[in-house]
Write a protein that holds these residues in place. Structure first.
Motif, mmCIF file in Angstrom:
data_model
loop_
_atom_site.group_PDB
_atom_site.id
_atom_site.type_symbol
_atom_site.label_atom_id
_atom_site.label_comp_id
_atom_site.label_asym_id
_atom_site.label_seq_id
_atom_site.Cartn_x
_atom_site.Cartn_y
_atom_site.Cartn_z
ATOM 1 N N MET A 236 0.849 -1.168 0.000
ATOM 2 C CA MET A 236 0.000 0.000 0.000
ATOM 3 C C MET A 236 0.901 1.239 0.000
ATOM 4 O O MET A 236 1.774 1.373 0.837
ATOM 5 C CB MET A 236 -0.882 -0.036 1.254
ATOM 6 C CG MET A 236 -1.921 0.997 1.323
ATOM 7 S SD MET A 236 -3.022 0.608 2.706
ATOM 8 C CE MET A 236 -4.044 2.012 2.676
ATOM 9 N N SER B 245 -2.670 0.034 9.994
ATOM 10 C CA SER B 245 -3.721 -0.939 10.273
ATOM 11 C C SER B 245 -5.101 -0.314 10.060
ATOM 12 O O SER B 245 -5.986 -0.926 9.458
ATOM 13 C CB SER B 245 -3.582 -1.449 11.707
ATOM 14 O OG SER B 245 -4.664 -2.272 12.042
ATOM 15 N N ARG C 258 -5.670 0.134 6.320
ATOM 16 C CA ARG C 258 -5.998 -1.133 5.667
ATOM 17 C C ARG C 258 -7.441 -1.534 5.950
ATOM 18 O O ARG C 258 -8.147 -1.996 5.062
ATOM 19 C CB ARG C 258 -5.054 -2.235 6.150
ATOM 20 C CG ARG C 258 -3.746 -2.232 5.442
ATOM 21 C CD ARG C 258 -2.936 -3.488 5.790
ATOM 22 N NE ARG C 258 -1.539 -3.148 5.740
ATOM 23 C CZ ARG C 258 -0.775 -2.844 6.763
ATOM 24 N NH1 ARG C 258 -1.246 -2.871 7.973
ATOM 25 N NH2 ARG C 258 0.490 -2.535 6.602
ATOM 26 N N ARG C 259 -7.880 -1.343 7.194
ATOM 27 C CA ARG C 259 -9.265 -1.685 7.533
ATOM 28 C C ARG C 259 -10.250 -0.799 6.793
ATOM 29 O O ARG C 259 -11.289 -1.263 6.334
ATOM 30 C CB ARG C 259 -9.484 -1.584 9.037
ATOM 31 C CG ARG C 259 -8.822 -2.699 9.788
ATOM 32 C CD ARG C 259 -8.983 -2.546 11.270
ATOM 33 N NE ARG C 259 -8.125 -3.487 11.937
ATOM 34 C CZ ARG C 259 -8.513 -4.204 12.963
ATOM 35 N NH1 ARG C 259 -9.724 -4.060 13.439
ATOM 36 N NH2 ARG C 259 -7.690 -5.039 13.523
ATOM 37 N N GLY D 246 -9.682 0.658 3.924
ATOM 38 C CA GLY D 246 -9.626 0.226 2.528
ATOM 39 C C GLY D 246 -10.387 -1.060 2.296
ATOM 40 O O GLY D 246 -11.133 -1.195 1.321
ATOM 41 N N THR D 247 -10.246 -2.033 3.195
ATOM 42 C CA THR D 247 -10.963 -3.296 3.065
ATOM 43 C C THR D 247 -12.464 -3.066 3.186
ATOM 44 O O THR D 247 -13.249 -3.634 2.423
ATOM 45 C CB THR D 247 -10.487 -4.290 4.142
ATOM 46 O OG1 THR D 247 -9.078 -4.461 4.015
ATOM 47 C CG2 THR D 247 -11.179 -5.623 4.010
ATOM 48 N N GLY D 248 -12.861 -2.225 4.134
ATOM 49 C CA GLY D 248 -14.287 -1.908 4.292
ATOM 50 C C GLY D 248 -14.842 -1.193 3.072
ATOM 51 O O GLY D 248 -15.964 -1.463 2.633
ATOM 52 N N ILE E 250 -13.733 -1.452 -0.001
ATOM 53 C CA ILE E 250 -13.826 -2.413 -1.105
ATOM 54 C C ILE E 250 -15.040 -3.309 -0.923
ATOM 55 O O ILE E 250 -15.783 -3.567 -1.875
ATOM 56 C CB ILE E 250 -12.521 -3.236 -1.208
ATOM 57 C CG1 ILE E 250 -11.399 -2.342 -1.729
ATOM 58 C CG2 ILE E 250 -12.706 -4.448 -2.112
ATOM 59 C CD1 ILE E 250 -10.043 -2.980 -1.708
ATOM 60 N N ARG E 251 -15.300 -3.770 0.298
ATOM 61 C CA ARG E 251 -16.498 -4.594 0.551
ATOM 62 C C ARG E 251 -17.760 -3.804 0.248
ATOM 63 O O ARG E 251 -18.695 -4.327 -0.355
ATOM 64 C CB ARG E 251 -16.516 -5.064 2.000
ATOM 65 C CG ARG E 251 -15.563 -6.173 2.273
ATOM 66 C CD ARG E 251 -15.686 -6.659 3.692
ATOM 67 N NE ARG E 251 -14.631 -7.591 3.992
ATOM 68 C CZ ARG E 251 -14.129 -7.779 5.181
ATOM 69 N NH1 ARG E 251 -14.590 -7.090 6.211
ATOM 70 N NH2 ARG E 251 -13.164 -8.646 5.376
ATOM 71 N N TRP E 252 -17.807 -2.557 0.678
ATOM 72 C CA TRP E 252 -18.972 -1.714 0.431
ATOM 73 C C TRP E 252 -19.164 -1.504 -1.066
ATOM 74 O O TRP E 252 -20.279 -1.584 -1.586
ATOM 75 C CB TRP E 252 -18.799 -0.372 1.146
ATOM 76 C CG TRP E 252 -19.940 0.556 0.931
ATOM 77 C CD1 TRP E 252 -21.131 0.556 1.590
ATOM 78 C CD2 TRP E 252 -20.006 1.619 -0.023
ATOM 79 N NE1 TRP E 252 -21.932 1.552 1.102
ATOM 80 C CE2 TRP E 252 -21.260 2.221 0.115
ATOM 81 C CE3 TRP E 252 -19.122 2.113 -0.980
ATOM 82 C CZ2 TRP E 252 -21.655 3.292 -0.673
ATOM 83 C CZ3 TRP E 252 -19.518 3.174 -1.757
ATOM 84 C CH2 TRP E 252 -20.770 3.753 -1.601
ATOM 85 N N ARG F 102 -18.137 -3.440 -3.518
ATOM 86 C CA ARG F 102 -18.588 -4.701 -4.116
ATOM 87 C C ARG F 102 -20.080 -4.899 -3.894
ATOM 88 O O ARG F 102 -20.796 -5.343 -4.788
ATOM 89 C CB ARG F 102 -17.814 -5.875 -3.520
ATOM 90 C CG ARG F 102 -16.447 -6.025 -4.076
ATOM 91 C CD ARG F 102 -15.768 -7.245 -3.515
ATOM 92 N NE ARG F 102 -14.398 -7.323 -3.976
ATOM 93 C CZ ARG F 102 -13.465 -8.032 -3.382
ATOM 94 N NH1 ARG F 102 -13.759 -8.734 -2.300
ATOM 95 N NH2 ARG F 102 -12.250 -8.058 -3.867
#
Length: 189
Positions: free
Chosen positions: A1, A127, A130-131, A133-135, A137-139, A141
């Motif tokens: 990242m 951290s 990253r969380r 970013g992951t959230g 990306i899930r949203w 999707r």
């Protein structure tokens, strides 16, 4: 990242403030004269530039501590050389810690403790990013899946087939036709 420029500047500004305050505090604690504003600005600019160049990605605790030690050595030399009173051997003996092993031990200990503290903050920041970013990306999707579902449920437009046997209508006026036949019209005033 990789970090974008605003995040790099924020991280390097925090690193610079900690480095400069630690150097000024250690310099004052060791009995050195108060540094001039120009010395602080020069030292801060050099540390900020270097830290911005290095702030592109997450760094390990060893790298953070190494950078902090390097910055402390640079700032110590800068503050000693640009302080209002030139340090001589007599002034050096008047320092509370002295110039030898005591000052070196104090600088290294302060840099290691502060570097560890900064590296823990660095790890926490990455951290969180990253969380987020992951959230995100899930949203994204989920939103795309919902749009895709609605697109499949919506009736598709039907296209009329073209009949090759039928002749085109003669004499039909086109709705958006522009007729520009003949020579240009000259306008005289």
């Amino acid at each position: 990242m990789r970090a974008a420029l605003p995040l790099r500047l924020a991280r390097s500004a925090a690193f610079t403030v900690v480095c400069v305050l630690l150097a000024v505090g250690a310099h004052g604690f060791a009995g050195g004269a108060a540094p001039t504003l120009s010395a602080l600005l020069v030292g801060g600019a050099v540390v900020m530039t270097t830290a911005t160049a290095m702030a592109g990605r997450e760094r390990s605790p060893g790298v953070v501590i190494g950078l902090l030690l390097s910055a402390q050595a640079f700032l110590h030399e800068l503050l000693a050389s640009l302080s209002p009173s030139v340090e001589t051997a007599a002034v050096a003996h008047a320092h509370r810690l002295g110039v030898g092993a005591g000052m070196l031990t104090a600088h290294v200990t302060a840099a290691v403790v502060t570097g560890w503290w900064l590296s823990r903050g660095e790890a926490a920041l990455w951290s969180i990013l990253r969380r987020i970013g992951t959230g995100a990306i899930r949203w994204l999707r989920t939103v795309l899946a919902v749009f895709h579902l609605f697109a499949r449920l919506r009736p598709r437009p039907r296209f009329a087939s073209y009949d090759l046997d039928r002749e085109p209508r003669r004499g039909a006026v086109l709705r958006h036709a522009v007729i520009r036949r003949g020579p240009p019209v000259l306008v005289f005033l």
